[in-house]
Design a protein around this motif. Structure first.
Motif, PDB file in Angstrom:
ATOM      1  N   LEU A  91       0.851  -1.183   0.000  1.00  8.98           N
ATOM      2  CA  LEU A  91       0.000   0.000   0.000  1.00  8.98           C
ATOM      3  C   LEU A  91       0.888   1.235   0.000  1.00  8.98           C
ATOM      4  O   LEU A  91       1.937   1.256   0.660  1.00  8.98           O
ATOM      5  CB  LEU A  91      -0.925   0.014   1.226  1.00  8.98           C
ATOM      6  CG  LEU A  91      -1.906  -1.152   1.339  1.00  8.98           C
ATOM      7  CD1 LEU A  91      -2.685  -1.067   2.649  1.00  8.98           C
ATOM      8  CD2 LEU A  91      -2.860  -1.165   0.154  1.00  8.98           C
ATOM      9  N   PHE A  92       0.482   2.257  -0.733  1.00  6.24           N
ATOM     10  CA  PHE A  92       1.314   3.428  -0.937  1.00  6.24           C
ATOM     11  C   PHE A  92       0.650   4.671  -0.357  1.00  6.24           C
ATOM     12  O   PHE A  92      -0.554   4.877  -0.539  1.00  6.24           O
ATOM     13  CB  PHE A  92       1.575   3.650  -2.431  1.00  6.24           C
ATOM     14  CG  PHE A  92       2.245   2.493  -3.115  1.00  6.24           C
ATOM     15  CD1 PHE A  92       1.494   1.419  -3.586  1.00  6.24           C
ATOM     16  CD2 PHE A  92       3.611   2.471  -3.279  1.00  6.24           C
ATOM     17  CE1 PHE A  92       2.110   0.345  -4.205  1.00  6.24           C
ATOM     18  CE2 PHE A  92       4.240   1.401  -3.892  1.00  6.24           C
ATOM     19  CZ  PHE A  92       3.482   0.330  -4.359  1.00  6.24           C
ATOM     20  N   PRO A  93       1.412   5.549   0.331  1.00  8.18           N
ATOM     21  CA  PRO A  93       0.859   6.817   0.815  1.00  8.18           C
ATOM     22  C   PRO A  93       0.634   7.778  -0.345  1.00  8.18           C
ATOM     23  O   PRO A  93       1.151   7.576  -1.450  1.00  8.18           O
ATOM     24  CB  PRO A  93       1.942   7.333   1.768  1.00  8.18           C
ATOM     25  CG  PRO A  93       3.201   6.717   1.254  1.00  8.18           C
ATOM     26  CD  PRO A  93       2.810   5.365   0.720  1.00  8.18           C
ATOM     27  N   ILE A  94      -0.102   8.825  -0.099  1.00 12.79           N
ATOM     28  CA  ILE A  94      -0.534   9.712  -1.180  1.00 12.79           C
ATOM     29  C   ILE A  94       0.643  10.395  -1.869  1.00 12.79           C
ATOM     30  O   ILE A  94       0.611  10.624  -3.082  1.00 12.79           O
ATOM     31  CB  ILE A  94      -1.565  10.740  -0.653  1.00 12.79           C
ATOM     32  CG1 ILE A  94      -2.280  11.428  -1.830  1.00 12.79           C
ATOM     33  CG2 ILE A  94      -0.920  11.729   0.305  1.00 12.79           C
ATOM     34  CD1 ILE A  94      -3.505  12.212  -1.409  1.00 12.79           C
ATOM     35  N   ARG A  95       1.684  10.732  -1.131  1.00 14.11           N
ATOM     36  CA  ARG A  95       2.830  11.395  -1.763  1.00 14.11           C
ATOM     37  C   ARG A  95       3.525  10.479  -2.760  1.00 14.11           C
ATOM     38  O   ARG A  95       3.969  10.929  -3.819  1.00 14.11           O
ATOM     39  CB  ARG A  95       3.826  11.870  -0.694  1.00 14.11           C
ATOM     40  CG  ARG A  95       3.343  13.056   0.120  1.00 14.11           C
ATOM     41  CD  ARG A  95       4.431  13.555   1.053  1.00 14.11           C
ATOM     42  NE  ARG A  95       3.973  14.693   1.827  1.00 14.11           N
ATOM     43  CZ  ARG A  95       4.714  15.322   2.731  1.00 14.11           C
ATOM     44  NH1 ARG A  95       5.945  14.906   2.968  1.00 14.11           N
ATOM     45  NH2 ARG A  95       4.227  16.355   3.396  1.00 14.11           N
ATOM     46  N   GLU A  96       3.636   9.210  -2.417  1.00 13.30           N
ATOM     47  CA  GLU A  96       4.268   8.260  -3.324  1.00 13.30           C
ATOM     48  C   GLU A  96       3.397   8.043  -4.558  1.00 13.30           C
ATOM     49  O   GLU A  96       3.908   7.948  -5.681  1.00 13.30           O
ATOM     50  CB  GLU A  96       4.519   6.938  -2.603  1.00 13.30           C
ATOM     51  CG  GLU A  96       5.159   5.854  -3.453  1.00 13.30           C
ATOM     52  CD  GLU A  96       6.567   6.198  -3.902  1.00 13.30           C
ATOM     53  OE1 GLU A  96       7.102   7.247  -3.488  1.00 13.30           O
ATOM     54  OE2 GLU A  96       7.134   5.429  -4.690  1.00 13.30           O
ATOM     55  N   VAL A  97       2.082   7.960  -4.368  1.00  9.96           N
ATOM     56  CA  VAL A  97       1.168   7.806  -5.498  1.00  9.96           C
ATOM     57  C   VAL A  97       1.254   9.025  -6.417  1.00  9.96           C
ATOM     58  O   VAL A  97       1.246   8.902  -7.641  1.00  9.96           O
ATOM     59  CB  VAL A  97      -0.278   7.599  -5.000  1.00  9.96           C
ATOM     60  CG1 VAL A  97      -1.260   7.587  -6.165  1.00  9.96           C
ATOM     61  CG2 VAL A  97      -0.369   6.296  -4.231  1.00  9.96           C
ATOM     62  N   SER A  98       1.365  10.211  -5.826  1.00  4.85           N
ATOM     63  CA  SER A  98       1.511  11.429  -6.614  1.00  4.85           C
ATOM     64  C   SER A  98       2.787  11.383  -7.442  1.00  4.85           C
ATOM     65  O   SER A  98       2.802  11.765  -8.620  1.00  4.85           O
ATOM     66  CB  SER A  98       1.521  12.646  -5.688  1.00  4.85           C
ATOM     67  OG  SER A  98       1.664  13.837  -6.417  1.00  4.85           O
ATOM     68  N   ARG A  99       3.861  10.876  -6.841  1.00  5.61           N
ATOM     69  CA  ARG A  99       5.134  10.779  -7.570  1.00  5.61           C
ATOM     70  C   ARG A  99       5.042   9.757  -8.694  1.00  5.61           C
ATOM     71  O   ARG A  99       5.521   9.986  -9.804  1.00  5.61           O
ATOM     72  CB  ARG A  99       6.263  10.382  -6.609  1.00  5.61           C
ATOM     73  CG  ARG A  99       7.646  10.367  -7.248  1.00  5.61           C
ATOM     74  CD  ARG A  99       8.692   9.786  -6.306  1.00  5.61           C
ATOM     75  NE  ARG A  99       8.489   8.363  -6.110  1.00  5.61           N
ATOM     76  CZ  ARG A  99       8.907   7.422  -6.959  1.00  5.61           C
ATOM     77  NH1 ARG A  99       9.533   7.786  -8.076  1.00  5.61           N
ATOM     78  NH2 ARG A  99       8.711   6.162  -6.707  1.00  5.61           N
ATOM     79  N   LEU A 100       4.393   8.642  -8.443  1.00 10.08           N
ATOM     80  CA  LEU A 100       4.304   7.571  -9.429  1.00 10.08           C
ATOM     81  C   LEU A 100       3.409   7.935 -10.614  1.00 10.08           C
ATOM     82  O   LEU A 100       3.679   7.539 -11.745  1.00 10.08           O
ATOM     83  CB  LEU A 100       3.787   6.290  -8.773  1.00 10.08           C
ATOM     84  CG  LEU A 100       4.719   5.594  -7.771  1.00 10.08           C
ATOM     85  CD1 LEU A 100       3.987   4.486  -7.041  1.00 10.08           C
ATOM     86  CD2 LEU A 100       5.958   5.050  -8.478  1.00 10.08           C
ATOM     87  N   THR A 101       2.339   8.664 -10.351  1.00  7.67           N
ATOM     88  CA  THR A 101       1.345   8.937 -11.396  1.00  7.67           C
ATOM     89  C   THR A 101       1.461  10.326 -12.004  1.00  7.67           C
ATOM     90  O   THR A 101       0.916  10.583 -13.079  1.00  7.67           O
ATOM     91  CB  THR A 101      -0.078   8.783 -10.831  1.00  7.67           C
ATOM     92  OG1 THR A 101      -0.286   9.755  -9.791  1.00  7.67           O
ATOM     93  CG2 THR A 101      -0.289   7.390 -10.270  1.00  7.67           C
ATOM     94  N   GLY A 102       2.146  11.254 -11.312  1.00 10.64           N
ATOM     95  CA  GLY A 102       2.223  12.629 -11.797  1.00 10.64           C
ATOM     96  C   GLY A 102       0.999  13.461 -11.456  1.00 10.64           C
ATOM     97  O   GLY A 102       0.880  14.601 -11.911  1.00 10.64           O
TER      98      GLY A 102
END
Length: 303
Positions: free
Chosen positions: A13-24
């Motif tokens: 599971l990924f925190p929101i900051r990591e998801v933001s980095r992964l998806t742009g």
């Protein structure tokens, strides 16, 4: 909370900051997609922090695919589970062209409140790359195509430029304070009359993770090496829409490139116009499109 994935029995599971980095997609937009449209449903920690599974990230990527096709964010949910068609019809009021016309009407009327509403809404709901590609750049090109012969056209252009300068400038100040990132210095080519293309490039570059030093005044080319040194630039980018004089392209800029210890590049329509002259030279041509130009800049700085 950390930015690293949290392992569970089934999947990370990924925190929101990591998801933001992964998806742009920035965190504000991810929250808006969740709260306003129910497009994603992340898990929550006992303290209320959002956690995203691989399936959520894939869903976000599918959302981006629909948005990049021009589908309004309000219509994406019903399309997510359907096969992706070759083209997607949209009602005029929700299409990008419809948004362009609304923005153009606000510019012609010098209605700053309405233009600000459209600006804020677009950036809250869509990725910066989609907004620039499908709304603000086409709008800028429409204004340029008018020329200056029609009464009031120059006023509209000046109004739009001033609006972008204030909004994007404020965004850059905030972004530059929030992160440690590669520094780039942006300014205009000598004969460039306006700021709009420079501002769009700055917006895309900042969203891509760069610390942007924006010099929007007419800076003498001879002072570019000094600017790069004092601003700790790792690349210098000149943005323009004009062909520029031959002596600037063939003598002055190559001389500046030799004095710089970092890459020197040209972006905007000027790079497209002078494309052949830039091949194998000391100056990198990044192309006219701001999104592609920033991608090429990343490759250039990685060499």
């Amino acid at each position: 909370m950390t930015d690293k994935a949290t392992e569970t029995a089934s999947s990370p599971l990924f925190p929101i900051r990591e998801v933001s980095r992964l998806t742009g997609v920035n965190s504000v937009t991810l929250r808006a997609w969740e709260r306003r449209y129910g497009l994603i449903e992340p898990r929550r920690t006992p303290k209320g922090h959002r956690l995203y599974a691989r399936e959520d990230i894939e869903r976000i990527e599918h959302i981006l695919q629909w948005l990049n096709r021009g589908v309004p964010v309000s219509q994406v949910r019903e399309l997510l589970d359907q096969p992706q068609p070759e083209s997607t019809p949209m009602p005029d009021e929700g299409s990008w062209s419809g948004q362009q016309q609304l923005a153009l009407a606000a510019i012609d009327a010098q209605d700053e409140a309405r233009l600000a509403e459209l600006y804020n809404q677009s950036l809250a709901l869509y990725p910066v790359s989609s907004v620039v590609e499908r709304l603000w750049r086409p709008l800028l090109e429409q204004l340029e195509e008018r020329g200056t012969a029609t009464f009031g056209t120059r006023l509209a252009q000046c109004f739009f430029e001033s609006f972008l300068r204030s909004r994007i400038g404020a965004r850059l100040v905030f972004a530059n304070q929030e992160r440690h990132a590669p520094h780039i210095t942006l300014t205009r080519l000598p004969e460039e009359p306006g700021l709009s293309w420079l501002l769009l490039f700055a917006l895309v570059a900042s969203d891509a993770g760069y610390h942007v030093s924006l010099l929007d005044g007419p800076l003498p080319l001879a002072e570019l090496p000094l600017a790069a040194e004092r601003l700790q630039a790792q690349a210098v980018v000149l943005v323009g829409t004009q062909a520029e004089r031959s002596d600037v392209m063939r003598r002055q800029l190559p001389r500046v490139a030799e004095q710089l210890s970092v890459p020197l590049a040209i972006a905007g329509p000027a790079a497209q116009i002078r494309q052949q002259e830039l091949v194998d030279g000391p100056i990198e041509g990044l192309g006219a499109d701001p999104i592609q130009a920033v991608a090429r800049l990343r490759s250039l700085m990685a060499r």
